[in-house]
Design an enzyme around this catalytic site. Sequence first.
Site, PDB file in Angstrom:
ATOM      1  N   ARG A  34       0.828  -1.217   0.000  1.00  0.00           N
ATOM      2  CA  ARG A  34       0.000   0.000   0.000  1.00  0.00           C
ATOM      3  C   ARG A  34       0.859   1.263   0.000  1.00  0.00           C
ATOM      4  NH1 ARG A  34      -4.566  -1.615   4.464  1.00  0.00           N
ATOM      5  NH2 ARG A  34      -5.359  -3.449   3.352  1.00  0.00           N
ATOM      6  N   CYS A  35       1.896   1.230  -0.794  1.00  0.00           N
ATOM      7  CA  CYS A  35       2.876   2.306  -0.829  1.00  0.00           C
ATOM      8  C   CYS A  35       2.799   3.003  -2.183  1.00  0.00           C
ATOM      9  CB  CYS A  35       4.271   1.696  -0.627  1.00  0.00           C
ATOM     10  SG  CYS A  35       5.654   2.847  -0.765  1.00  0.00           S
ATOM     11  N   GLY A  36       3.178   4.261  -2.234  1.00  0.00           N
ATOM     12  CA  GLY A  36       3.242   4.957  -3.503  1.00  0.00           C
ATOM     13  C   GLY A  36       4.216   4.304  -4.478  1.00  0.00           C
TER      14      GLY A  36
END
Length: 164
Positions: A34-36
């Site tokens: 769930r990271c950029g």
Amino acid sequence: MNIYEFEVRTLEGETVRLDGYRGKVLLIVNVASRCGFTPQYAGLEALYRRHRNAGLVILGFPCNQFGGQEPGSETEIRRFCSSRYEVSFPLFAKIEVNGEHTHPLYAYLKSAQPGLLGSEAIKWNFTKFLVGRNGEVVKRYAPTATPESIEPGLLPLLTVGSGG
């Protein structure tokens, strides 16, 4: 000391000695779902598929220390990586890369290749460590370094007979 002295646990709970990767070029990455930077999974998988026959292995280590961006269980991580990015490179159990409970592998990687201004701390998900065929840590890449941008730096290590 080198990379081959460490043991890690797979997402499925199996203990693996990194000695089994002796003679391979490794790209070790702390990953998160769930990271950029999560879309880098696609680039990592493409890099792996292009160069695995030449000896490249990418090792992914999920980490939930940065903004809670890897909250899922090992089963959820496997499902996400398989369904969303068709990840086929090895993924391991969640670890900590900073602080009191830093995994010994990451303590070694950080001391072998400190980051900006000599800091050993991992700043965010998708920090990458390039390890030569001899088990020595060659380079550290920031999370912003895409798999495509680091490819030229790893190609010389894939050359047959390359020690680095």
